[in-house]
Write a protein that holds these residues in place. Structure first.
Motif: not given
Length: 246
Positions: A110-139
């Motif tokens: 949120e601090s990195f993006l400021g008010n922008t919400r660009p579409k994302a490419l998430v590299l990787g589908t392992g355990g670390a990606s799970k928290a990331v995609v949940q955050a993206l979905a919630d944002m």
């Protein structure tokens, strides 16, 4: 003595031990220690617990964020949704799982993006990606997962697809690396992203923090992208874990 620690394999470059040891020293916390428990197999986890009855809090890193779940007594509801655990509270022998990666990543993004919400490419589908995609979905940030293997079922594309279809990078201006590629000591490696498709419109968030500037970050920054590593996320998730344990 209150004990805390980290399980994972390998644990050659643990952020957590350094972070908590200096935190305890800085804040004058004298009755706590933080140790590393490098286990080659998750089946050894109960042995760690039985040998260390004072262990109140455990961080979990690669490759056990999903594998540790069967050992838990309960999970925080948000953590259940994510399907990966990186923080465990041990209260009177009852183990409860949390995901502070989610909290740390979301706050940091949120601090990195400021008010922008660009579409994302998430590299990787392992355990670390799970928290990331949940955050993206919630944002409410639309995202596309990129994996080494294509999956029709999950809607994953491959790095070859990225290479062959430049429109993915033309329409997705946020790139998030959740893979360990580029981590010390293999610092001259990066996920297969063609820097020629990168512009000043792109933002790159690499969860890797060692080295401070990964080969991916350097390569895409040279094309004008704004870059950020995973250090702030780690600090935020460590503080969230400390709050849970206390």
């Amino acid at each position: 003595m209150r004990k805390f620690g980290l399980i994972g394999y390998p644990l050659t470059h643990s952020f957590s031990k350094k972070y908590f040891t200096s935190k305890f020293a800085r804040e004058g916390i004298v009755d706590c220690q933080y140790d590393l428990y490098e286990i080659p197999d998750i089946s050894l986890f109960p042995k760690i617990l039985s040998e260390n009855p004072e262990l109140e809090g455990i961080n979990v890193t690669i490759p056990y964020k999903e594998k540790v779940i069967p050992f838990l007594d309960e999970m925080d509801p948000a953590c259940q949704k994510i399907g990966a655990v990186n923080c465990i509270q041990n209260k009177e022998g009852k183990l409860k799982g949390y995901n502070t990666d989610y909290l740390g990543f979301r706050q940091s993004l949120e601090s990195f993006l400021g008010n922008t919400r660009p579409k994302a490419l998430v590299l990787g589908t392992g355990g670390a990606s799970k928290a990331v995609v949940q955050a993206l979905a919630d944002m409410e940030i639309p995202f596309q997962m990129v994996s080494r293997t294509r999956s029709e079922k999950h809607g994953w594309i491959t790095y070859q697809d990225l290479e062959q279809n430049p429109e993915f990078l033309e329409t997705h201006h946020l790139i998030i690396n959740t893979t360990p590629v580029g981590t010390y000591p293999k610092t001259e490696e990066m996920p297969q992203i063609n820097p020629n498709y990168i512009t000043g419109m792109h933002k790159v968030y690499d969860l890797v923090y060692n080295p401070e500037k990964t080969f991916l970050m350097r390569s895409l920054e040279a094309r004008g992208a704004l870059v950020k590593n995973g250090l702030e996320m780690l600090q935020l998730q460590a503080e969230a874990a400390w709050r849970i344990w206390n």
